[in-house]
Design an enzyme around this catalytic site. Structure first.
Site, PDB file in Angstrom:
ATOM      1  N   ILE A  50       0.860  -1.177   0.000  1.00 15.14           N
ATOM      2  CA  ILE A  50       0.000   0.000   0.000  1.00 15.14           C
ATOM      3  C   ILE A  50       0.899   1.230   0.000  1.00 15.14           C
ATOM      4  O   ILE A  50       2.075   1.157   0.360  1.00 15.14           O
ATOM      5  CB  ILE A  50      -0.982   0.026   1.198  1.00 15.14           C
ATOM      6  CG1 ILE A  50      -0.236  -0.037   2.534  1.00 15.14           C
ATOM      7  CG2 ILE A  50      -1.993  -1.087   1.098  1.00 15.14           C
ATOM      8  CD1 ILE A  50      -1.166   0.042   3.748  1.00 15.14           C
ATOM      9  N   ASP A  51       0.351   2.359  -0.424  1.00 15.06           N
ATOM     10  CA  ASP A  51       1.150   3.570  -0.591  1.00 15.06           C
ATOM     11  C   ASP A  51       1.695   4.080   0.746  1.00 15.06           C
ATOM     12  O   ASP A  51       1.132   3.801   1.813  1.00 15.06           O
ATOM     13  CB  ASP A  51       0.314   4.672  -1.235  1.00 15.06           C
ATOM     14  CG  ASP A  51      -0.120   4.323  -2.642  1.00 15.06           C
ATOM     15  OD1 ASP A  51       0.571   3.519  -3.287  1.00 15.06           O
ATOM     16  OD2 ASP A  51      -1.157   4.852  -3.087  1.00 15.06           O
ATOM     17  N   LYS A  52       2.739   4.875   0.650  1.00 13.38           N
ATOM     18  CA  LYS A  52       3.385   5.455   1.834  1.00 13.38           C
ATOM     19  C   LYS A  52       2.375   6.158   2.739  1.00 13.38           C
ATOM     20  O   LYS A  52       2.357   5.948   3.953  1.00 13.38           O
ATOM     21  CB  LYS A  52       4.464   6.445   1.400  1.00 13.38           C
ATOM     22  CG  LYS A  52       5.067   7.253   2.538  1.00 13.38           C
ATOM     23  CD  LYS A  52       6.031   8.317   2.019  1.00 13.38           C
ATOM     24  CE  LYS A  52       6.531   9.200   3.148  1.00 13.38           C
ATOM     25  NZ  LYS A  52       7.430  10.279   2.649  1.00 13.38           N
TER      26      LYS A  52
END
Length: 356
Positions: free
Chosen positions: A158-160
């Site tokens: 998942i994104d930062k």
């Protein structure tokens, strides 16, 4: 492309210069002739065509071990290498003592609740301080787990600046079996997102191929399924709570493409609240009064990221065959953001809200 490609104004003596390989591509057998700078631009996420051209001018772009200029036309079977005058950054994953919120753990896998702001895996600009560095520390006494072995570790990402649930495989068998479930779309993943706008419908389905935006390599964009461009992607959404100018929705993924929820919501006119990359840090709904602008800015300060949380994760255990389902509560920043909107709409006349 590596950040150390600078404007080079003079020829370098090859006999005195040691070069180090940074990237390597083998041209597909069916590739049509195309300029090498265009070919490399399509292959390299963090590059620009201008940088590639400068690298070629400096003798850093090689084909079959010989330097070429940027107008060279690639041919099937060509071996293209980017050779720079500095060694590539050491990508070895080292154990780092970073706190982890471990939701579940056994001998085969871990489920982790990732906070927003934590990069999942080392990469360009983030070689340390990532979730996988933290996992390496957590499992440092497990001899069978090598964080540098691609056959174990992250099963998905998942994104930062997205918070929520991730599964880590401790063994090659676990990663293979979990990977098959993700590939076959038999896992269950749902996200909670606060998005701009007020939906007319209670639920819906978004289908659109996702590909990299040619105008901005750090963004994704949506193409029609009939275009043949990009990878197929489907997102289902359901309204959870309405706040007039923003809406809390649940998103369920059929596929798992880069930035999928963020780019799909942008595509239908509902960017995620606070998502700078996709326009969510602009005031997209509501009036332009000083009071309202101040309210929105305070909301951005409460949750200074895209308001997206990976809330549920479900899969079949790779060894026991048991169904495993996990739920993660919304993190504090999103809780406070949503409560602020609740207070706001309680003091606002509902007929002042616009319908999208």
């Amino acid at each position: 492309m590596a950040d150390n490609i600078q404007d080079i104004t003079e020829e370098l003596d090859e006999e005195e210069q040691q070069l180090y390989e940074h990237f390597r591509f083998v041209v597909d057998t069916g590739q049509n002739p195309v300029r090498i700078d265009k070919y490399m631009f399509e292959k390299m996420q963090h590059s620009s065509r201008n940088r590639i051209q400068k690298a070629a001018e400096a003798g850093f772009v090689h084909v079959n071990e010989k330097p070429v200029k940027s107008n060279y036309k690639v041919r099937p079977g060509d071996i293209i290498t980017l050779m720079l005058d500095q060694p590539r950054h050491d990508s070895t994953i080292e154990a780092e003592d970073i706190p982890l919120d471990v939701v579940y753990e056994d001998s085969d896998l871990m489920v982790i609740n990732k906070p927003a702001g934590l990069v999942v895996h080392p990469g360009a600009g983030n070689f340390h301080g990532t979730l996988i560095n933290a996992v390496a520390w957590h499992l440092r006494n497990l001899p069978a787990f090598d964080p540098n072995d691609p056959e174990v570790g992250l099963v998905h990402r998942i994104d930062k600046d997205t918070s929520g649930l991730l599964v880590i495989a401790k063994t090659p068998e676990a990663k293979t079996k979990l990977g098959v479930q993700f590939f076959n779309k038999t896992t269950h993943r749902s996200y909670n997102a606060l998005v701009w706008g007020n939906f007319q419908e209670e639920e819906g389905r978004i289908e659109g191929n996702i590909t990299r935006d040619p105008k901005d390599r750090l963004r994704m964009t949506v193409c029609s399924p009939e275009s043949g461009i990009g990878k197929p992607a489907v997102t289902h959404y359901r309204v959870l709570e309405r706040f007039g100018y923003v809406t809390l929705v649940e998103c369920i993924l059929e596929t798992g493409r880069t930035h999928q929820i963020r780019v799909h919501m942008k595509h239908i006119g509902h960017p995620l609240f606070g998502d700078e990359r996709y326009g969510g840090t602009e005031i997209l709904r509501g009036n332009r009064s000083t009071t309202y602008k101040a309210f929105i800015q305070n909301c951005f300060k409460l949750c200074p990221r895209q308001a997206l949380h990976a809330r549920t994760l479900g899969f079949v255990h790779p060894k026991t065959g048991k169904q495993m389902d996990f739920t993660s509560n919304l993190p504090l920043d999103m809780q406070q953001l949503i409560e602020k909107w609740r207070v706001y709409i309680n003091g606002t006349t509902k007929d002042t809200f616009e319908e999208d």
